[in-house]
Scaffold this active site. Structure first.
Site, PDB file in Angstrom:
ATOM      1  N   CYS A   1      59.995 -60.420 -54.686  1.00 25.56           N
ATOM      2  CA  CYS A   1      59.537 -59.914 -55.692  1.00 25.56           C
ATOM      3  C   CYS A   1      60.603 -59.533 -56.768  1.00 25.56           C
ATOM      4  O   CYS A   1      61.840 -58.981 -56.190  1.00 25.56           O
ATOM      5  CB  CYS A   1      58.690 -58.401 -55.240  1.00 25.56           C
ATOM      6  SG  CYS A   1      57.922 -57.825 -56.424  1.00 25.56           S
ATOM      7  N   LEU A   2      60.387 -59.690 -58.058  1.00 25.11           N
ATOM      8  CA  LEU A   2      61.507 -59.353 -58.985  1.00 25.11           C
ATOM      9  C   LEU A   2      61.939 -57.701 -58.833  1.00 25.11           C
ATOM     10  O   LEU A   2      62.763 -57.272 -59.245  1.00 25.11           O
ATOM     11  CB  LEU A   2      60.958 -59.619 -60.591  1.00 25.11           C
ATOM     12  CG  LEU A   2      60.755 -60.852 -60.689  1.00 25.11           C
ATOM     13  CD1 LEU A   2      60.341 -61.099 -61.995  1.00 25.11           C
ATOM     14  CD2 LEU A   2      62.159 -61.549 -60.448  1.00 25.11           C
TER      15      LEU A   2
ATOM     16  N   HIS B   1      49.725 -61.474 -54.143  1.00 31.40           N
ATOM     17  CA  HIS B   1      50.865 -60.664 -54.573  1.00 31.40           C
ATOM     18  C   HIS B   1      50.680 -59.781 -55.900  1.00 31.40           C
ATOM     19  O   HIS B   1      51.187 -58.702 -55.750  1.00 31.40           O
ATOM     20  CB  HIS B   1      52.072 -61.476 -54.355  1.00 31.40           C
ATOM     21  CG  HIS B   1      53.413 -60.957 -54.690  1.00 31.40           C
ATOM     22  ND1 HIS B   1      54.489 -60.771 -53.897  1.00 31.40           N
ATOM     23  CD2 HIS B   1      53.969 -60.257 -55.901  1.00 31.40           C
ATOM     24  CE1 HIS B   1      55.340 -60.091 -54.321  1.00 31.40           C
ATOM     25  NE2 HIS B   1      55.296 -59.830 -55.711  1.00 31.40           N
TER      26      HIS B   1
ATOM     27  N   GLY C   1      55.527 -64.809 -60.942  1.00 24.82           N
ATOM     28  CA  GLY C   1      54.562 -64.032 -61.407  1.00 24.82           C
ATOM     29  C   GLY C   1      55.080 -62.727 -61.694  1.00 24.82           C
ATOM     30  O   GLY C   1      56.281 -62.367 -61.415  1.00 24.82           O
TER      31      GLY C   1
HETATM   32 NI    NI Z   1      56.244 -58.741 -57.096  1.00 28.23          NI
END
Ligand code: NI
Length: 195
Positions: free
Chosen positions: A100-101, A142, A47
């Protein structure tokens, strides 16, 4: 195709509360969503929120096929969600590993509501409304946190379960069985990271 660079934790832009989208189906919005998908796929994320590429609008995308990710993680339909709202359908929460990116190379064990309803709009302004559980519910929570300037490390109840993915993998902690939770009903679901 336009892959954009992803802001990393420490960049103050990630802490802002994003603005609702006022106009749907515009060329700018289509371009933004296309760039978000290009970036998410290139980075192999589950995402992405618009603010992660520096656009402070309430737009998130998520979704993947189960066979495109490690493990036997359930599929989540490819979704564009604009101006989203989430409501938990029970107080039950579950723990699972997230990444998380914007926090590359790390994972933490995060509690999320198990069963939620979410509502928002697609890029044309049509309503999307779903009741979801498990990993789908987790991804939405998230991504929507990003819209309010919240990165998952702020949700960590126990920093013992936060670290670099290589080290956590090497120590076996990410595949360990039952892990503690404040809430008796809260059980870890799986070891799959969310990026
Ligand atoms: Ni994230």
């Amino acid at each position: 195709m336009s892959v954009r660079s992803v802001l990393r934790m420490g960049d103050p832009r990630l802490l802002q509360v994003c603005e609702p989208v006022a106009a749907f189906n515009t060329p700018e919005l289509h371009t933004l969503v296309r760039d978000m998908f290009d970036t998410m796929r290139e980075q192999r994320g589950a995402g992405l929120a618009a603010i992660q590429i520096g656009v402070a609008l309430r737009v998130v995308i998520f979704g993947f096929e189960s066979d495109t990710r490690a493990g036997d993680c359930e599929s989540v339909p490819e979704t564009i969600l604009i101006n989203p709202q989430i409501k938990p359908l029970s107080t039950q929460q579950e723990l699972a590993w997230e990444g998380c990116l914007s926090v590359p190379g790390m994972r933490g064990l995060v509690p999320r509501y198990s069963h939620v309803t979410y509502r928002g709009f697609d890029v044309r302004g049509d309503v999307i409304e779903r009741q979801v559980r498990g990993f789908h519910a987790r991804v939405v929570q998230h991504e929507c946190d990003h819209l309010d300037g919240i990165l998952y490390p702020r949700r960590l109840p126990d920093l013992t379960y936060f670290g670099f993915v290589e080290e956590l993998d090497a120590s076996g902690v990410m595949t360990a069985g039952v892990l503690p939770c404040e809430d008796d009903r809260c059980q870890p679901t799986r070891a799959d990271p969310l990026r």
